[in-house]
Design an enzyme around this catalytic site. Structure first.
Site, PDB file in Angstrom:
ATOM      1  N   GLY A   1     -67.104 -29.773  -4.495  1.00  0.00           N
ATOM      2  CA  GLY A   1     -66.261 -30.572  -3.606  1.00  0.00           C
ATOM      3  C   GLY A   1     -65.724 -29.667  -2.512  1.00  0.00           C
ATOM      4  O   GLY A   1     -65.862 -28.437  -2.568  1.00  0.00           O
ATOM      5  N   SER A   2     -65.078 -30.256  -1.548  1.00  0.00           N
ATOM      6  CA  SER A   2     -64.648 -29.486  -0.381  1.00  0.00           C
ATOM      7  C   SER A   2     -63.676 -28.375  -0.759  1.00  0.00           C
ATOM      8  O   SER A   2     -63.746 -27.256  -0.227  1.00  0.00           O
ATOM      9  CB  SER A   2     -63.994 -30.416   0.640  1.00  0.00           C
ATOM     10  OG  SER A   2     -62.912 -31.141   0.046  1.00  0.00           O
TER      11      SER A   2
ATOM     12  N   GLU B   1     -63.479 -26.602  -3.296  1.00  0.00           N
ATOM     13  CA  GLU B   1     -64.047 -25.521  -4.124  1.00  0.00           C
ATOM     14  C   GLU B   1     -64.932 -24.580  -3.308  1.00  0.00           C
ATOM     15  O   GLU B   1     -65.283 -23.497  -3.790  1.00  0.00           O
ATOM     16  CB  GLU B   1     -64.915 -26.085  -5.260  1.00  0.00           C
ATOM     17  CG  GLU B   1     -64.147 -26.850  -6.306  1.00  0.00           C
ATOM     18  CD  GLU B   1     -63.831 -28.259  -5.846  1.00  0.00           C
ATOM     19  OE1 GLU B   1     -64.749 -29.071  -5.708  1.00  0.00           O
ATOM     20  OE2 GLU B   1     -62.636 -28.536  -5.600  1.00  0.00           O
TER      21      GLU B   1
ATOM     22  N   HIS C   1     -63.945 -30.762  -8.790  1.00  0.00           N
ATOM     23  CA  HIS C   1     -63.115 -31.168  -7.662  1.00  0.00           C
ATOM     24  C   HIS C   1     -61.769 -31.647  -8.196  1.00  0.00           C
ATOM     25  O   HIS C   1     -61.593 -31.839  -9.385  1.00  0.00           O
ATOM     26  CB  HIS C   1     -63.826 -32.265  -6.879  1.00  0.00           C
ATOM     27  CG  HIS C   1     -63.305 -32.442  -5.483  1.00  0.00           C
ATOM     28  ND1 HIS C   1     -62.766 -31.422  -4.749  1.00  0.00           N
ATOM     29  CD2 HIS C   1     -63.250 -33.545  -4.691  1.00  0.00           C
ATOM     30  CE1 HIS C   1     -62.411 -31.880  -3.570  1.00  0.00           C
ATOM     31  NE2 HIS C   1     -62.693 -33.166  -3.513  1.00  0.00           N
TER      32      HIS C   1
ATOM     33  N   GLU D   1     -69.608 -35.255 -12.743  1.00  0.00           N
ATOM     34  CA  GLU D   1     -68.730 -34.298 -13.413  1.00  0.00           C
ATOM     35  C   GLU D   1     -68.774 -34.396 -14.937  1.00  0.00           C
ATOM     36  O   GLU D   1     -68.614 -33.392 -15.637  1.00  0.00           O
ATOM     37  CB  GLU D   1     -67.294 -34.485 -12.914  1.00  0.00           C
ATOM     38  CG  GLU D   1     -67.073 -34.015 -11.478  1.00  0.00           C
ATOM     39  CD  GLU D   1     -67.362 -35.086 -10.442  1.00  0.00           C
ATOM     40  OE1 GLU D   1     -67.063 -34.866  -9.254  1.00  0.00           O
ATOM     41  OE2 GLU D   1     -67.903 -36.159 -10.825  1.00  0.00           O
TER      42      GLU D   1
ATOM     43  N   GLY E   1     -66.767 -39.061 -30.757  1.00  0.00           N
ATOM     44  CA  GLY E   1     -67.274 -40.419 -30.742  1.00  0.00           C
ATOM     45  C   GLY E   1     -67.476 -40.968 -29.347  1.00  0.00           C
ATOM     46  O   GLY E   1     -67.958 -42.089 -29.175  1.00  0.00           O
TER      47      GLY E   1
ATOM     48  N   HIS F   1     -62.069 -43.945 -39.547  1.00  0.00           N
ATOM     49  CA  HIS F   1     -62.439 -44.738 -38.381  1.00  0.00           C
ATOM     50  C   HIS F   1     -61.856 -46.142 -38.440  1.00  0.00           C
ATOM     51  O   HIS F   1     -61.644 -46.782 -37.416  1.00  0.00           O
ATOM     52  CB  HIS F   1     -63.974 -44.819 -38.270  1.00  0.00           C
ATOM     53  CG  HIS F   1     -64.458 -45.429 -36.991  1.00  0.00           C
ATOM     54  ND1 HIS F   1     -65.728 -45.932 -36.836  1.00  0.00           N
ATOM     55  CD2 HIS F   1     -63.841 -45.640 -35.801  1.00  0.00           C
ATOM     56  CE1 HIS F   1     -65.869 -46.407 -35.610  1.00  0.00           C
ATOM     57  NE2 HIS F   1     -64.743 -46.249 -34.964  1.00  0.00           N
TER      58      HIS F   1
END
Length: 540
Positions: free
Chosen positions: A43-44, A46, A88, A65, A414, A295
């Protein structure tokens, strides 16, 4: 992922008389920590980090991502070292949150840097800033910070690495404003930090005494056994006591050879069923696992009447919420080694053997059991399976045994979207190994972009997609919530996905097989190739 953190001698690409920048100091740290593979989607904010990108570093591009973090997760688990992720600001971290949650549950060490807008305009709520950068990933990071000064960034990343690597391992996040990278800084001094903690001897002595006094002990193994490199020690402990060994519910790693005479099978994530399956045992020792992961809602006791529960875990939170029994906290491997010093004084007979699954026969509409039985016949014992096929997991546990350490990875969370990118990371972290990504058709669509990364890096991965044209896990689970067999479960049908076209569009070869008579030949060809390939298996 334990023990002293290794570091090479300090070394900077800059002359000592030159100005050292934040970028220089961070690159120096990354090199010393062995984090020279950067998993990222740019991204800009980075971009300045990667100016003059070091020639000994590798930039691993993910097309979304979540795929970036999944790849980094697999790589960290395969290398037993923290991976380095660059995302980003708010949007990028937000896209990645599903797999950050999985990394948290997987106990995967990961240093995430997130780009932030320039400090000078942060008071004005600028475009593409993260208003609460340190809060966004919580509670699924161990630690997060946006350093107060640019000069504090290298120390923050060093601290982040040590925290990520301390058990229980996990992801951390450092938010870095875009204008920090060119600011002057100092190199971080070299340190050696031990991350391996030995369980308290007095508590282990109590567990050893309980184990010795028991007549019918059981060991329940979880993912931390394999994460902590304690596979051989746990096998020795089970053999010393002739204890049956069960795999913990929803475990993300294989932690005991599933073809071993003492292996009893897999516990479900249901309280009543766990108590029923463990009913013959008077002592239950949970090693590297919660006691127990559930669960669905249950009732009644957590262990059989008259049984004793003991636990060895690296995670203080897990020890704290265990409902009953004795919990020892510390390294799984060191704890089991200490238990092995207490030699058993009595011989126990071998417990009953696990019943073998019936042979799966071919049928016009191929069964999952036949598909996985065939895969088990053609793959090598040291091939690595990365799995994300929830509805097929019980069948896999019966027909596709894992028999060696570090040959099985799945998600403890999960959450879907992990398997495909994780297989890319595992293949990169274990060069020379054959990786099999076993995944459902629904699961594959969460991070299908990982096929492109596999193709670009020419990785020997065979993606086996079990296509039953539905979210089968949801349909199978629906009766728990009052659905009848004839009820329609909305949103679970997945017709008309062309996996061959998707795979070829991403740069992978692909084939589709529905005839059981053709499956073996297709899999054998796929497993001997040196590039990624997709095998779509049409199943009932």
């Amino acid at each position: 992922m334990t023990g002293p953190v290794p570091q090479a001698a300090l070394g900077s690409t800059k002359d000592s008389a030159s100005t050292i920048t934040v970028r220089d100091a961070v690159v120096d740290l990354m090199r010393r920590f062995g984090m020279t593979s950067v998993f990222a989607n740019p991204g800009s904010t980075e971009l300045p980090m990667f100016r003059d990108f070091p020639s000994d570093f590798r930039y691993v591009l993910g097309l979304q991502e979540a795929s970036v973090v999944g790849m980094a997760d697999g790589y960290a688990q395969a290398t037993r070292n923290a991976s380095f992720v660059n995302l980003h600001s708010a949007a990028g971290v937000g896209n990645a949150m599903g797999n950050i949650f999985t990394a948290h549950k997987n106990r995967t060490p990961m240093v995430i840097t997130a780009g932030q807008q320039a400090r000078s305009i942060l008071p004005f709520d600028p475009f593409l800033s993260s208003a609460q950068a340190t809060e966004l990933p919580k509670p699924y990071v161990k630690w997060s910070i946006e350093p107060a000064r640019a000069q504090d960034v290298p120390l923050a990343i060093a601290r982040a690495y040590y925290i990520a690597m301390m058990p229980p391992c996990g992801p951390v996040l450092v938010s870095v404003p875009v204008d920090d990278w060119d600011q002057p800084a100092e190199l971080v001094p070299e340190r050696v930090v031990s991350t391996e903690l030995r369980p308290q001897p007095a508590v282990l002595a109590q567990i050893a005494a309980a184990l010795e006094a028991s007549e019918r002990p059981a060991i329940v193994v979880g993912a931390a056994v394999d994460r902590d490199n304690a596979w051989n020690e746990v096998v020795s402990l089970a053999e010393a006591h002739n204890a049956r060994v069960w795999a913990a519910p929803m475990s993300g790693r294989c932690s005991f050879p599933e073809d071993h005479r003492l292996f009893a099978g897999f516990l479900p994530a249901m309280r009543e069923r766990i108590v029923e399956l463990l009913g013959d045992h008077d002592l239950i020792l949970a090693v590297g696992a919660p006691a127990f992961a559930y669960h669905v809602e249950g009732a009644g006791p957590h262990i059989p009447a008259g049984a004793t529960l003991c636990q060895l875990t690296e995670d203080p939170d897990t020890a704290a919420w265990a409902p009953v029994g004795i919990s020892a906290l510390g390294s799984i491997r060191l704890g089991v080694l200490d238990l092995l010093t207490h030699s058993p004084q009595k011989a126990r007979p071998l417990p009953p053997a696990r019943r073998a699954a019936p042979i799966a026969e071919p049928s016009p509409l191929m069964s999952v059991a036949y598909a996985l039985q065939t895969l088990a016949e053609v793959k090598r014992a040291d091939d690595i399976v990365v799995e994300e096929a929830p509805s097929a997991r019980p069948v896999m546990q019966a027909y596709l045994p894992m028999t060696r350490s570090e040959t099985f990875y799945t998600m403890d969370s999960g959450g879907l979207g992990y398997g495909m990118p994780a297989s890319v990371g595992v293949a990169m972290g274990k060069p020379g190994s054959r990786v099999i990504c076993l995944i459902g058709d629904g699961s594959s669509m969460y991070s299908i972009q990982a096929l492109w990364s596999a193709a670009q890096n020419k990785l020997p991965i065979t993606f086996v997609i079990l296509n039953n044209r539905r979210y089968a896990a949801l349909q199978d689970f629906a009766p728990v919530f009052g659905f009848s067999a004839s009820d329609v479960v909305q949103g679970t049908e997945l017709p008309d996905i062309d996996f061959q076209s998707l795979a070829k569009g991403m740069g992978c070869s692909a084939s589709r097989v529905s005839d059981p008579g053709e499956l073996r030949d297709v899999l054998e060809r796929a497993l001997t190739g040196d590039a990624p390939t997709v095998v779509e298996v049409v199943v009932a």
